[in-house]
Design a protein around this motif. Structure first.
Motif, PDB file in Angstrom:
ATOM      1  N   ALA A 223       0.835  -1.201   0.000  1.00 45.85           N
ATOM      2  CA  ALA A 223       0.000   0.000   0.000  1.00 45.85           C
ATOM      3  C   ALA A 223       0.871   1.253   0.000  1.00 45.85           C
ATOM      4  O   ALA A 223       0.616   2.209  -0.755  1.00 45.85           O
ATOM      5  N   LEU A 224       1.910   1.268   0.838  1.00 44.04           N
ATOM      6  CA  LEU A 224       2.820   2.406   0.877  1.00 44.04           C
ATOM      7  C   LEU A 224       3.564   2.573  -0.443  1.00 44.04           C
ATOM      8  O   LEU A 224       3.793   3.701  -0.905  1.00 44.04           O
ATOM      9  N   THR A 225       3.945   1.467  -1.057  1.00 42.75           N
ATOM     10  CA  THR A 225       4.634   1.537  -2.344  1.00 42.75           C
ATOM     11  C   THR A 225       3.748   2.187  -3.402  1.00 42.75           C
ATOM     12  O   THR A 225       4.197   3.046  -4.172  1.00 42.75           O
ATOM     13  N   LEU A 226       2.482   1.807  -3.436  1.00 48.38           N
ATOM     14  CA  LEU A 226       1.548   2.403  -4.392  1.00 48.38           C
ATOM     15  C   LEU A 226       1.410   3.906  -4.164  1.00 48.38           C
ATOM     16  O   LEU A 226       1.422   4.702  -5.119  1.00 48.38           O
ATOM     17  N   ALA A 227       1.293   4.314  -2.894  1.00 52.03           N
ATOM     18  CA  ALA A 227       1.113   5.731  -2.583  1.00 52.03           C
ATOM     19  C   ALA A 227       2.402   6.517  -2.798  1.00 52.03           C
ATOM     20  O   ALA A 227       2.393   7.606  -3.381  1.00 52.03           O
ATOM     21  N   ALA A 228       3.533   5.974  -2.333  1.00 49.56           N
ATOM     22  CA  ALA A 228       4.812   6.668  -2.458  1.00 49.56           C
ATOM     23  C   ALA A 228       5.213   6.856  -3.918  1.00 49.56           C
ATOM     24  O   ALA A 228       5.879   7.835  -4.271  1.00 49.56           O
ATOM     25  N   VAL A 231       0.970   6.017  -7.611  1.00 45.51           N
ATOM     26  CA  VAL A 231       0.120   5.186  -8.462  1.00 45.51           C
ATOM     27  C   VAL A 231      -1.352   5.475  -8.217  1.00 45.51           C
ATOM     28  O   VAL A 231      -2.158   5.537  -9.149  1.00 45.51           O
ATOM     29  N   ALA A 232      -1.728   5.650  -6.961  1.00 47.87           N
ATOM     30  CA  ALA A 232      -3.123   5.925  -6.605  1.00 47.87           C
ATOM     31  C   ALA A 232      -3.134   6.694  -5.293  1.00 47.87           C
ATOM     32  O   ALA A 232      -2.150   6.690  -4.538  1.00 47.87           O
ATOM     33  N   SER A 233      -4.263   7.349  -5.005  1.00 53.28           N
ATOM     34  CA  SER A 233      -4.379   8.105  -3.761  1.00 53.28           C
ATOM     35  C   SER A 233      -4.535   7.155  -2.585  1.00 53.28           C
ATOM     36  O   SER A 233      -4.915   5.980  -2.736  1.00 53.28           O
TER      37      SER A 233
END
Length: 322
Positions: A223-228, A231-233
């Protein structure tokens, strides 16, 4: 329990230290943060005498306030009665004095930051102050006890007893000995967990992340990888999890509950040690931007979301595209 005395420098290795479960009476909580508060109240509510120790007076003041708040919430939910609340609160004391904290203590629950050197130093300090029979448990969520058992000065009496919060409803605990933990210490810790209303999971070998947290950490990392990586909010990442898994909360809401300072400490620690260093460092830096603003999650009323009414609790959150 009647203490057998404090030996200067800690446990005498030539002296056998036997203790029965009925003899466990006085519990020391080291670290007055969220987990220390909950563990302390849970023990006190089950009849144990509890002393909470911290190096900061402000932390102890906040702990006493939050423990009273927890008790009020549990009464409102019908989990405990007011009489049980009153008895539990009378069982809890707090101190800045390590000698007073260690006096006659039968079991320690340590919840200091996720740094093996720090944990070893703290346990070594109390090894010199506690009675020889005292069991040292650690509430670490990602480290393993062998990383600091030797530094403690009493490795045979060191074991992980890892709680999940809120511990009165998420009442599963990991009990993880290291190879040098005495078998009687493991047995006593398992029984102690049951006596404070927990369901013990006995790990047969050391494993970073324990059981639930190993799975939970993998979700948080992604989840952190996606946000950092943009990729998505944060909201959409939580929507994906909540909408598909039919859960009332997503990974970022859960991280707010844990505390973003704790999330950062864990992320930062592993970013310095893992093979895929670059992304983990990026994830830790992402969390640090919130920590630096004082946005630590529920305990500071703001983290990834704003409390006490976070967006993910709104009826239309999952369906919303705003």
């Amino acid at each position: 329990m009647t203490a057998t005395g404090v030996i200067a420098g800690g446990v005498n290795p030539t002296q056998e230290q036997h203790v029965n479960i009925e003899d466990l009476q006085r519990i020391l909580i080291i670290g007055a943060g969220t987990m220390g508060q909950q563990i302390g109240f849970q023990c006190a509510a089950h009849g144990y005498e509890v002393v909470v120790y911290d190096v900061a007076a402000t932390a102890l003041d906040e702990a006493q306030r939050r423990i009273a708040d927890y008790a009020g919430e549990l009464i409102a939910q019908g989990v405990i009665t007011s009489d049980r609340r009153d008895a539990a609160l009378k069982n809890i004391s707090a101190t800045l004095d390590p000698r007073q904290a260690a006096r006659d203590v039968d079991l320690i629950s340590e919840s200091v930051p996720e740094d093996p050197k720090l944990k070893g130093q703290v346990l070594a300090q109390f090894n010199a102050l506690c009675p020889p029979h005292t069991i040292f448990t650690t509430n670490t969520s990602t480290l393993i006890p062998s990383q600091f058992a030797g530094a403690s000065g009493r490795p045979a009496r060191v074991i992980a007893l890892h709680f999940h919060q809120p511990i009165w409803t998420s009442n599963v605990v990991d009990v993880m000995p290291h190879r040098g933990t005495a078998s009687e210490v493991t047995a006593l810790t398992l029984e102690f967990a049951r006596r404070i209303g927990q369901i013990p999971i006995h790990l047969q070998k050391e494993s970073h992340g324990y059981v639930f947290n190993a799975m939970f950490s993998a979700v948080n990392r992604e989840a952190l990888t996606l946000a950092a990586n943009g990729v998505a909010s944060i909201e959409d990442i939580d929507r994906a999890w909540m909408g598909i898994m039919k859960m009332p909360i997503g990974p970022f809401g859960l991280m707010d509950f844990v505390g973003l300072d704790t999330v950062w400490h864990i992320s930062h620690y592993w970013a310095r040690r893992a093979f895929f260093l670059r992304q983990l460092k990026k994830n830790a830096d992402f969390v640090k931007t919130y920590v630096d603003r004082g946005w630590l999650g529920i305990k500071s009323s703001r983290g990834f979301y704003t409390y006490p009414q976070p967006a993910y609790q709104q009826p239309d959150f999952i369906a919303s595209t705003q």
